[in-house]
Design an enzyme around this catalytic site. Structure first.
Site, PDB file in Angstrom:
ATOM      1  N   ASP A  80       0.821  -1.215   0.000  1.00  0.00           N
ATOM      2  CA  ASP A  80       0.000   0.000   0.000  1.00  0.00           C
ATOM      3  C   ASP A  80       0.851   1.259   0.000  1.00  0.00           C
ATOM      4  O   ASP A  80       2.049   1.231   0.308  1.00  0.00           O
ATOM      5  CB  ASP A  80      -0.940   0.006   1.202  1.00  0.00           C
ATOM      6  N   GLU A 174       0.184  -1.308   5.587  1.00  0.00           N
ATOM      7  CA  GLU A 174       1.255  -0.902   6.492  1.00  0.00           C
ATOM      8  C   GLU A 174       1.155   0.575   6.824  1.00  0.00           C
ATOM      9  O   GLU A 174       1.417   0.987   7.957  1.00  0.00           O
ATOM     10  CB  GLU A 174       2.617  -1.210   5.851  1.00  0.00           C
TER      11      GLU A 174
END
Length: 409
Positions: A80, A174
């Site tokens: 991400d 994350e």
């Protein structure tokens, strides 16, 4: 395939995570990259490549004959990108930097200036991957993924380089603090791990902040201002007073290195109710505890002034300094430093002014330092990464895996 070719392909996927979503992953578009990575890992010939239901990607590189009993290493990166900076339709390109200011977008006047980004002075003559200045690049952490896959492809093509079993895991979310929660440690089956999620080339990170989130809610009393005397209790003004009592020099704008901070990241409200959301960070455990006490103390003072129940301070720990969990395993740091040197890079121990998946994983029982990707200025439109760093880090990771399998590194 080179690390650059992989990286340029991965950044075309919009994988921005969300801080407000309650789904797993927080945005379904992250699964699109996950599916592509699982297929690529499978095509390379790694074992068990798949996209888990929760959005994490797994695969394993088998040990070469005779190295089946050496420690299993995990290489981990996240898919991400940061939620507060545009990441859709990334226009990445490679430019040769010849010095001076770097124009990202002539039409819109977006320039990475040497004055504001002096690290550019060290990039003269290098090829840099940049954007058009309207989005982030995504080197955090698609560079890490590209470097890991390129290293694995190299080792598969060179079976004469002995190594132990390697576990790969690419996580979603994350950037919103939950990436490590997606990792099934039993499935991963690793003894030690490394996240590949750091900054400039050569960085070895095994110290990070202790971190907490602080939510401060103010309950006011609203009444027509014309008759407010001795009745009106303005929640916004209470919030402003709270802000004024937090040490102003201990903010991210005035701290560096091991210095901790208080960071106001959100403020909302009206006369009736107001809310402040803070981050507190400190490398030192006692300093971390004292910062939490400071926030509670300010809340208590204001409550004694404005009345019981007017101020609610809620503190939630987010992650802790992984140093305590890594130092008992000094070979992890030795392996990493030697791998950098074998790739022609001088390692640098760098304290993280933030956190990584590795911090949570270390406290969950998988000691997990963080390695550089080679990128600069993550989470912003001035992000860039030298092409040389992408390829060098793939080389570092190959050395890391093979070096850890040697009887004496």
């Amino acid at each position: 395939m080179t690390a650059l070719e992989r990286f340029l392909r991965y950044v075309t996927y919009d994988t921005q995570s969300s801080e407000t979503s309650e789904t797993t992953p927080s945005t379904p578009k992250q699964r699109l990259l996950g599916e592509a990575l699982a297929q690529e890992l499978q095509d390379l010939g790694l074992e068990g490549a798949h996209l888990a239901e929760n959005g994490a990607v797994y695969a394993w590189l088998p040990a070469t004959p005779g190295r089946e009993k050496v420690p299993v290493l995990a290489l981990i990166a996240h898919m991400d990108t940061a939620p507060r900076v545009p990441s859709e339709n990334v226009q990445a390109r490679v430019v040769r930097y010849e010095g001076g200011d770097l124009v990202l977008n002539q039409e819109k006047g977006i320039v990475t200036t040497l004055k504001d980004f002096p690290d550019l002075a060290g990039q003269v003559g290098k090829d840099l991957v940049v954007t058009d200045g309207t989005t982030l690049l995504g080197a955090d952490d698609k560079a890490g993924i590209a470097e890991i896959l390129t290293a694995m492809e190299h080792l598969l093509a060179h079976p004469e380089r002995p190594h132990g079993r390697v576990a790969l895991c690419f996580t979603p979310d994350e950037e919103v603090g939950t990436g490590a929660d997606y990792v099934d440690l039993d499935k991963l089956g690793a003894d030690f791990g490394y996240t590949v999620d750091g900054g400039p080339l050569g960085g070895l990170e095994y110290e990070n902040f202790n971190a907490a989130e602080v939510d401060v809610l103010f309950h006011g009393v609203n009444i027509h201002p014309g008759e407010g005397k001795n009745k009106l209790r303005n929640a916004c003004l209470m919030a402003a007073q709270f802000i004024a009592m937090v040490p102003p020099a201990e903010s991210p704008a005035h701290t560096e290195g091991y210095e901790g901070f208080y960071h106001l990241c959100s403020m909302t409200g009206d006369e009736s109710q107001a809310r402040l959301q803070w981050l507190i960070r400190d490398h030192d455990w006692e300093g971390f505890r004292d910062r939490k006490r400071t926030m509670e103390g300010i809340g208590f003072y204001l409550e004694t002034r404005y009345g019981v129940g007017t101020v609610e301070v809620t503190i939630t720990d987010a992650y802790y300094n992984m140093k305590e969990e890594i130092l008992p395993h000094p070979q992890l740091l030795d392996w990493a430093r030697e791998a950098f040197r074998r790739a022609g890079v001088e390692p640098r121990d760098v304290p993280i002014r933030g956190g990584t998946d590795g911090a949570k994983l270390s406290w969950r029982g998988l000691p997990c330092p963080n390695l550089s990707t080679g990128g600069y200025h993550f989470h912003g439109v001035h992000e860039y990464i030298p092409v040389e760093a992408l390829e060098t880090m793939a080389n570092v990771l190959a050395h890391l895996v093979t070096g850890a399998a040697e009887e004496k590194i």
